[in-house]
Design a protein around this motif. Structure first.
Motif, PDB file in Angstrom:
ATOM      1  N   PRO A 230      46.338  48.000  -7.398  1.00  0.00           N
ATOM      2  CA  PRO A 230      45.096  47.417  -7.954  1.00  0.00           C
ATOM      3  C   PRO A 230      44.944  47.650  -9.450  1.00  0.00           C
ATOM      4  CG  PRO A 230      44.651  48.590  -5.904  1.00  0.00           C
ATOM      5  CD  PRO A 230      46.049  48.937  -6.289  1.00  0.00           C
ATOM      6  N   ILE A 231      45.418  48.794  -9.938  1.00  0.00           N
ATOM      7  CA  ILE A 231      45.294  49.084 -11.370  1.00  0.00           C
ATOM      8  C   ILE A 231      46.183  48.142 -12.175  1.00  0.00           C
ATOM      9  CG2 ILE A 231      45.547  50.868 -13.125  1.00  0.00           C
ATOM     10  CD1 ILE A 231      45.141  52.950 -10.951  1.00  0.00           C
ATOM     11  N   VAL A 232      47.410  47.942 -11.715  1.00  0.00           N
ATOM     12  CA  VAL A 232      48.321  47.042 -12.428  1.00  0.00           C
ATOM     13  C   VAL A 232      47.793  45.612 -12.407  1.00  0.00           C
ATOM     14  CG1 VAL A 232      50.676  46.154 -12.514  1.00  0.00           C
ATOM     15  CG2 VAL A 232      50.276  48.528 -11.869  1.00  0.00           C
ATOM     16  N   GLU A 233      47.232  45.179 -11.290  1.00  0.00           N
ATOM     17  CA  GLU A 233      46.682  43.822 -11.219  1.00  0.00           C
ATOM     18  C   GLU A 233      45.502  43.662 -12.173  1.00  0.00           C
ATOM     19  OE1 GLU A 233      48.027  41.295  -9.668  1.00  0.00           O
ATOM     20  OE2 GLU A 233      49.659  42.645  -9.065  1.00  0.00           O
ATOM     21  N   ALA A 234      44.681  44.700 -12.300  1.00  0.00           N
ATOM     22  CA  ALA A 234      43.571  44.637 -13.260  1.00  0.00           C
ATOM     23  C   ALA A 234      44.097  44.552 -14.690  1.00  0.00           C
ATOM     24  CB  ALA A 234      42.668  45.860 -13.088  1.00  0.00           C
ATOM     25  N   GLN A 235      45.138  45.308 -14.978  1.00  0.00           N
ATOM     26  CA  GLN A 235      45.736  45.251 -16.310  1.00  0.00           C
ATOM     27  C   GLN A 235      46.359  43.881 -16.557  1.00  0.00           C
ATOM     28  OE1 GLN A 235      47.804  48.741 -18.005  1.00  0.00           O
ATOM     29  NE2 GLN A 235      49.650  47.484 -18.002  1.00  0.00           N
ATOM     30  N   TYR A 236      46.984  43.305 -15.550  1.00  0.00           N
ATOM     31  CA  TYR A 236      47.595  41.975 -15.659  1.00  0.00           C
ATOM     32  C   TYR A 236      46.540  40.926 -15.988  1.00  0.00           C
ATOM     33  CZ  TYR A 236      50.206  37.832 -14.056  1.00  0.00           C
ATOM     34  OH  TYR A 236      50.823  36.610 -13.951  1.00  0.00           O
ATOM     35  N   ARG A 237      45.396  40.989 -15.294  1.00  0.00           N
ATOM     36  CA  ARG A 237      44.324  40.025 -15.567  1.00  0.00           C
ATOM     37  C   ARG A 237      43.803  40.162 -16.994  1.00  0.00           C
ATOM     38  NH1 ARG A 237      42.922  41.610 -10.225  1.00  0.00           N
ATOM     39  NH2 ARG A 237      41.397  43.117 -11.033  1.00  0.00           N
ATOM     40  N   HIS A 238      43.706  41.390 -17.481  1.00  0.00           N
ATOM     41  CA  HIS A 238      43.228  41.581 -18.852  1.00  0.00           C
ATOM     42  C   HIS A 238      44.259  41.087 -19.872  1.00  0.00           C
ATOM     43  CE1 HIS A 238      42.459  43.897 -22.596  1.00  0.00           C
ATOM     44  NE2 HIS A 238      41.217  43.609 -22.302  1.00  0.00           N
ATOM     45  N   VAL A 239      45.523  41.287 -19.597  1.00  0.00           N
ATOM     46  CA  VAL A 239      46.562  40.817 -20.515  1.00  0.00           C
ATOM     47  C   VAL A 239      46.502  39.302 -20.661  1.00  0.00           C
ATOM     48  CG1 VAL A 239      49.060  40.503 -20.732  1.00  0.00           C
ATOM     49  CG2 VAL A 239      48.132  42.761 -20.239  1.00  0.00           C
ATOM     50  N   LEU A 240      46.285  38.582 -19.559  1.00  0.00           N
ATOM     51  CA  LEU A 240      46.239  37.122 -19.615  1.00  0.00           C
ATOM     52  C   LEU A 240      45.018  36.612 -20.366  1.00  0.00           C
ATOM     53  CD1 LEU A 240      47.460  36.091 -16.050  1.00  0.00           C
ATOM     54  CD2 LEU A 240      48.753  36.214 -18.182  1.00  0.00           C
ATOM     55  N   TRP A 268      59.911  39.662 -15.907  1.00  0.00           N
ATOM     56  CA  TRP A 268      59.297  38.883 -16.986  1.00  0.00           C
ATOM     57  C   TRP A 268      58.216  39.749 -17.625  1.00  0.00           C
ATOM     58  CZ3 TRP A 268      60.527  33.522 -17.823  1.00  0.00           C
ATOM     59  CH2 TRP A 268      61.448  33.007 -16.924  1.00  0.00           C
ATOM     60  N   PRO A 269      58.519  40.488 -18.687  1.00  0.00           N
ATOM     61  CA  PRO A 269      57.493  41.312 -19.350  1.00  0.00           C
ATOM     62  C   PRO A 269      56.541  40.447 -20.166  1.00  0.00           C
ATOM     63  CG  PRO A 269      59.585  41.506 -20.493  1.00  0.00           C
ATOM     64  CD  PRO A 269      59.852  40.661 -19.289  1.00  0.00           C
ATOM     65  N   ILE A 270      55.251  40.760 -20.075  1.00  0.00           N
ATOM     66  CA  ILE A 270      54.206  40.045 -20.807  1.00  0.00           C
ATOM     67  C   ILE A 270      53.418  41.070 -21.609  1.00  0.00           C
ATOM     68  CG2 ILE A 270      52.266  38.456 -20.626  1.00  0.00           C
ATOM     69  CD1 ILE A 270      53.237  37.725 -17.838  1.00  0.00           C
ATOM     70  N   TYR A 271      53.363  40.891 -22.917  1.00  0.00           N
ATOM     71  CA  TYR A 271      52.744  41.847 -23.841  1.00  0.00           C
ATOM     72  C   TYR A 271      51.427  41.272 -24.353  1.00  0.00           C
ATOM     73  CZ  TYR A 271      52.860  45.597 -27.369  1.00  0.00           C
ATOM     74  OH  TYR A 271      52.589  46.711 -28.124  1.00  0.00           O
ATOM     75  N   GLY A 272      50.327  41.974 -24.086  1.00  0.00           N
ATOM     76  CA  GLY A 272      49.009  41.523 -24.517  1.00  0.00           C
ATOM     77  C   GLY A 272      48.649  42.017 -25.901  1.00  0.00           C
ATOM     78  N   GLU A 273      47.582  41.459 -26.447  1.00  0.00           N
ATOM     79  CA  GLU A 273      47.200  41.786 -27.824  1.00  0.00           C
ATOM     80  C   GLU A 273      46.566  43.178 -27.941  1.00  0.00           C
ATOM     81  OE1 GLU A 273      44.515  38.722 -28.915  1.00  0.00           O
ATOM     82  OE2 GLU A 273      42.977  39.276 -27.470  1.00  0.00           O
ATOM     83  N   ASP A 274      46.216  43.803 -26.818  1.00  0.00           N
ATOM     84  CA  ASP A 274      45.657  45.152 -26.843  1.00  0.00           C
ATOM     85  C   ASP A 274      46.704  46.211 -26.527  1.00  0.00           C
ATOM     86  OD1 ASP A 274      43.088  44.351 -27.512  1.00  0.00           O
ATOM     87  OD2 ASP A 274      42.551  43.961 -25.428  1.00  0.00           O
ATOM     88  N   ASP A 275      47.950  45.913 -26.799  1.00  0.00           N
ATOM     89  CA  ASP A 275      49.067  46.831 -26.569  1.00  0.00           C
ATOM     90  C   ASP A 275      49.148  47.247 -25.101  1.00  0.00           C
ATOM     91  OD1 ASP A 275      50.001  46.832 -29.184  1.00  0.00           O
ATOM     92  OD2 ASP A 275      48.623  48.403 -29.800  1.00  0.00           O
ATOM     93  N   GLU A 276      49.161  46.262 -24.239  1.00  0.00           N
ATOM     94  CA  GLU A 276      49.377  46.463 -22.818  1.00  0.00           C
ATOM     95  C   GLU A 276      50.564  45.603 -22.384  1.00  0.00           C
ATOM     96  OE1 GLU A 276      45.241  47.299 -20.614  1.00  0.00           O
ATOM     97  OE2 GLU A 276      45.271  45.419 -21.724  1.00  0.00           O
ATOM     98  N   LEU A 277      51.396  46.149 -21.536  1.00  0.00           N
ATOM     99  CA  LEU A 277      52.601  45.449 -21.101  1.00  0.00           C
ATOM    100  C   LEU A 277      52.657  45.437 -19.582  1.00  0.00           C
ATOM    101  CD1 LEU A 277      55.242  44.087 -21.993  1.00  0.00           C
ATOM    102  CD2 LEU A 277      56.321  46.326 -22.011  1.00  0.00           C
ATOM    103  N   LEU A 467      53.492  53.055 -17.047  1.00  0.00           N
ATOM    104  CA  LEU A 467      54.104  54.103 -17.857  1.00  0.00           C
ATOM    105  C   LEU A 467      54.394  53.611 -19.275  1.00  0.00           C
ATOM    106  CD1 LEU A 467      56.545  55.733 -15.272  1.00  0.00           C
ATOM    107  CD2 LEU A 467      54.253  56.465 -15.938  1.00  0.00           C
ATOM    108  N   VAL A 468      54.878  52.382 -19.414  1.00  0.00           N
ATOM    109  CA  VAL A 468      55.134  51.850 -20.759  1.00  0.00           C
ATOM    110  C   VAL A 468      53.824  51.667 -21.512  1.00  0.00           C
ATOM    111  CG1 VAL A 468      56.024  49.872 -22.042  1.00  0.00           C
ATOM    112  CG2 VAL A 468      57.306  50.756 -20.091  1.00  0.00           C
ATOM    113  N   THR A 469      52.790  51.196 -20.818  1.00  0.00           N
ATOM    114  CA  THR A 469      51.492  51.050 -21.475  1.00  0.00           C
ATOM    115  C   THR A 469      50.927  52.401 -21.898  1.00  0.00           C
ATOM    116  OG1 THR A 469      51.057  49.057 -20.168  1.00  0.00           O
ATOM    117  CG2 THR A 469      49.175  50.102 -21.235  1.00  0.00           C
TER     118      THR A 469
END
Length: 522
Positions: A230-240, A268-277, A467-469
């Motif tokens: 659930p945490i990764v999915e929340a981070q994924y939604r914020h990255v998009l 497929w790594p996706i890098y957001g503008e808030d330094d989240e991957l 971990l990368v984030t």
């Protein structure tokens, strides 16, 4: 007469054979030259400099080139200096450094051992006086850091009704598991941050006398990662939701295709503008994965030259496609052996762009100030680069098979996407920040080699996303995992975004939940 005709036929056949051999020789020569250029490029990748910034250009060549093109040479970086009257060795803090040069912080645990000399101790105390002591430091290592926690829980018999009561065991992250949260977090950190496969961790446990089956380690790791979904999915939604995204793909062997061969899959790594991957797993590199992963994203998509990203941007009016100057530069770098002079000119121009980006970072320019600086300094260099490309394309001696011709074709085909950074200050000049972020995947492949199942590959992407984030956000991944694994069961599902490293850093990092082992040692 018949003899003459036969001779003519033989001559014609010989001429045809000669022409065929000549054509084949030309093709083989071109193939040999291409293979030789590839070999030289591989040698440079292994043994040469790999900087994308190209800051080691000959200043004479660069200055002449800029003068010819009418572009001002960027000012050299000023190195601050200071004047001192004398020099002496700086006095070190007690415990920070010794005469052997061993350096360590105050938080490093020390085992104090008092050393005594029997001959000196044999002298009566009336005849000796302690005037001080000398300290010697040596770096040492314990055979392992594993600890067994022994919980003692009293058992009582109530005399009123003769019932037996006892204190319940402390709550654990994994039900019916003998693994403490400190061990679970350490196991994941060792495997995915330091790339120590579970079988090596199993060997280390055995060496210190702890017998745990290897399958238990695999099960614990899988169950722990599943808690973090659930945490990764929340981070994924914020990255998009980012206005600028960087996206790439990197291969992984996942799942058995047939006996003796693993299936080729991709992260497929996706890098957001808030330094989240976020690492998303897909079984292939086909184009349809890009819209499936990005969904209804609206903004600027920064990528390399893979056509899938450009096709996605063409089908979506709200998406602007920007491309990477670092990938553009690599084509000219490969052409250094066949066209050293022309390649040096291209690399000098691209290097000047990177030098201005360095100046922007040093001056901490943002928004309109950053855009104004790029317009004044970077845009003239980009225009000069396109003029130079046009001049090179008119060369009659430049064959299509030449590496320089391929580099020019790559650059000119991406004329518009390579200029997006000039009109948007939030768009980076390249995807190097994303490539640095995805390094744990190829580093891991050198150790664990492959994922036995596709579900295992998905779990690798999940844990590496966090971990990368953590590293990008400056968060200690061990402290983060220990806290989040204990907190997630009681945390409201509607506020799961609070447990992503970006938000956790501001809300919980000042007072994180600790393991029982850490609390006992305080």
């Amino acid at each position: 007469m018949v003899r003459v005709t036969e001779l003519e036929r033989e001559n014609a056949q010989l001429s045809a054979d000669l022409a065929s051999l000549s054509s084949r020789f030309t093709a083989l020569s071109a193939e040999h030259a291409a293979v030789k250029q590839q070999l030289e490029w591989l040698k440079r990748q292994l043994f040469g400099a790999k900087s994308e910034k190209r800051l080691d250009i000959d200043p004479g060549v660069q200055g002449n080139l800029f003068a010819a093109l009418g572009v001002a040479t960027p000012p050299p970086k000023e190195i601050p200096t200071e004047t001192i009257s004398y020099q002496r060795r700086k006095k070190a803090r007690d415990g920070a450094v010794n005469d052997t040069g061993l350096r360590f912080g105050d938080d490093v645990p020390r085992e104090i051992i008092a050393v005594k000399d029997p001959e000196i101790e044999a002298i009566p105390e009336a005849r000796r006086e302690l005037i001080g002591e000398k300290v010697t430091y040596r770096l040492a290592q314990r055979p392992g850091s594993y600890v067994i926690i022994e919980y003692t829980r009293p058992v009582y018999k109530l005399l009123d009704d003769l019932t037996i009561v006892t204190t319940p065991a402390p709550a654990n992250v994994l039900d019916k598991s003998v693994a403490d949260v400190s061990f679970l977090a350490g196991m994941l950190i060792d495997k995915f941050c330091y790339h120590l496969p579970l079988y090596r961790q199993h060997q280390r446990l055995m060496q210190v006398g702890i017998q745990v089956s290897r399958s238990s380690l695999t099960t614990w790791a899988s169950r722990t990662i599943d808690l973090l979904v659930p945490i990764v999915e929340a981070q994924y939604r914020h990255v998009l939701q980012s206005r600028v995204l960087a996206m790439d793909e990197t291969p992984i062997k996942a799942g058995r295709q047939k006996k003796g061969k693993m299936r080729q899959a991709y992260f497929w790594p996706i890098y957001g503008e808030d330094d989240e991957l976020v690492f998303r797993y897909a079984p292939s590199r086909e184009h349809h994965h890009v819209p499936a992963l990005l969904g209804t994203f609206q903004g600027t998509l920064l990528s390399d030259g893979y056509e899938a990203y450009a096709a996605y941007a063409r089908r979506n009016d709200g998406v602007t496609h920007a491309e990477c100057w670092s990938h553009c530069r690599r084509g000219f770098e490969r052409a250094q052996d066949s066209e050293p002079a022309a390649s040096a000119e291209a690399l000098a121009l691209i290097g000047a762009l990177y030098r201005h980006e360095q100046i922007i970072r040093e001056r901490h320019l943002e928004g309109e100030r950053k855009l104004a600086y790029r317009s004044a300094h970077s845009e003239p260099i980009v225009n000069a680069f396109w003029r130079w490309c046009d001049q090179q394309c008119h060369r009659l001696d430049l064959l299509p098979s030449n590496p320089l011709a391929k580099a020019l074709k790559y650059a000119q085909a991406r004329h518009a996407s390579l200029q997006v950074f000039l009109s948007d200050p939030d768009v980076p000049i390249d995807t190097n920040h994303l490539e640095r972020g995805l390094r744990p995947i190829p580093l891991g492949r050198r150790n664990w080699l492959f994922a036995w199942t596709e579900i295992g590959a998905e779990r690798i992407g999940l844990i590496q996303s966090l971990l990368v984030t953590c590293r990008l956000q400056g968060v200690d991944p061990y402290a983060y995992l220990v806290d989040v694994l204990q907190r997630i069961s009681d945390h409201p599902a509607s506020q799961v975004v609070d447990l992503t490293p970006r938000v956790w850093k501001t809300k919980f990092s000042h007072n994180p939940m600790k393991s029982d082992l850490a609390l006992a040692e305080q």
